[in-house]
Scaffold this motif. Structure first.
Motif, PDB file in Angstrom:
ATOM      1  N   GLN A 107      35.193  29.754  43.587  1.00 27.70           N
ATOM      2  CA  GLN A 107      36.251  30.681  44.132  1.00 27.70           C
ATOM      3  C   GLN A 107      35.741  32.053  43.786  1.00 27.70           C
ATOM      4  N   PHE A 128      35.717  36.316  44.933  1.00 24.67           N
ATOM      5  CA  PHE A 128      36.567  37.289  45.559  1.00 24.67           C
ATOM      6  C   PHE A 128      35.561  38.521  45.683  1.00 24.67           C
ATOM      7  N   GLU A 167      39.177  36.452  49.311  1.00 15.26           N
ATOM      8  CA  GLU A 167      38.723  35.369  48.722  1.00 15.26           C
ATOM      9  C   GLU A 167      38.356  34.220  49.477  1.00 15.26           C
TER      10      GLU A 167
END
Length: 303
Positions: A267, A269, A286
């Motif tokens: 993940q 950002f 994201e």
């Protein structure tokens, strides 16, 4: 005249390497230099460079002979026979993260440069590298390191002719105004079972990492003294990355085979334009990748 002592490997590559672009790097060449980041292991390959952006925990940016390979799109890597590149990854095709490797366990690095080895498959159009862990350390290993910008690392490892166990933990604040807050943990367990002329091995690997990224900043913001050259605009950038793998292999004088399974979560950002497209809420976005993969590899030599 002063005596000059030169040492080198006596590993004979005649009949093994089919080109001068193939090579083998042994333990003596891997071990000495301290590493700023794990990805520097790949720089044992002549002409290879690994740089970093968007945080210590992110996959490196790779260059071979001056050509930009992005995050591994054109350069494949394996650890103990398991592919590390991720096809159709959420951050980019062939995403290659070397951070799960524990450097002190690596005893051999085999590489080739160029697109001529079909066995290396996808992502090897510029070259490939294979990292292999060794076993049977002469003594248990304990390392505790500390450095600038809140760097702390501890490693414990031990092995004999049957077992290899290692645990690695790193913390790092980084040189930027925004605390990178790197939290990186790794583990490895290997079990070898020799049966007559056949050697079987079972390996478990664990990797978990999280960090915050300062990323790129506008030059005009620094020139206007709105932020320092080590400052940040968006404090919410960063990533979480996890990888777990199980590897079962068996080899003898003519055959080498393995079965493996990998679970991976990612993940990230990012924010490249900050408030250019969305002045009210910002341009942060994201990227997510979560997968479980299985694979098998069987090689046999005719004698």
């Amino acid at each position: 005249m002063e005596e000059v002592l030169v040492y080198g490997r006596s590993t004979d590559q005649i009949g093994i390497a089919t080109s001068a672009s193939q090579g083998f790097v042994g333990l003596d060449d891997i071990d000495p230099p301290p590493l700023l980041r794990v990805g520097e292991l790949v720089e044992a390959v002549p002409g290879m460079t690994a740089t970093q952006h968007s945080g210590t925990g992110k996959a490196n940016q790779y260059f071979l002979r001056g050509f930009n390979l992005d995050h591994g799109t054109d350069f494949s890597a394996q650890l103990n026979g398991i592919p590390l590149n991720m096809r159709t990854h959420g951050h980019g095709q062939g995403y290659l993260d070397l951070n799960p490797i524990i450097p002190e366990l690596v005893t051999t690095i085999r590489y080739q440069k160029g697109p001529y080895l079909a066995r290396d498959g996808d992502f090897s159009s510029a070259g490939s590298v294979r990292f292999d862990y060794g076993a049977n350390m002469t003594a248990p290993l304990l390392k505790v390191s500390a450095g600038s910008f809140g760097y702390r690392r501890s490693l414990i490892a031990a092995s004999n002719d049957r077992y290899t166990v290692a645990a690695d933990s790193t913390r790092y604040a980084g040189p930027w105004a925004l605390d990178e807050n790197l939290r990186q943990n790794k583990g490895h367990f290997g079990w070898t079972l020799p049966i007559e002329e056949t050697q079987s091995r079972l390996e478990l690997d664990y990797y978990d990492s999280s960090w915050r990224a300062t990323d790129q900043i506008p030059q005009r913001a620094v020139a206007q003294n709105r932020i320092s050259s080590s400052g940040f605009i968006d404090p919410d950038l960063g990533s979480n990355s996890r990888r777990y793998s199980l590897n079962a292999s068996m080899s003898d004088n003519t055959t080498d085979g393995r079965l493996y399974a990998v679970s991976s979560q990612f993940q990230l950002f990012s924010n490249f334009t900050y408030f250019l497209e969305n002045p009210d809420v910002g341009d942060e976005f994201e990227q997510v990748d979560e997968r479980t993969l299985w694979g098998a590899d069987l090689r046999s030599a005719m004698i």
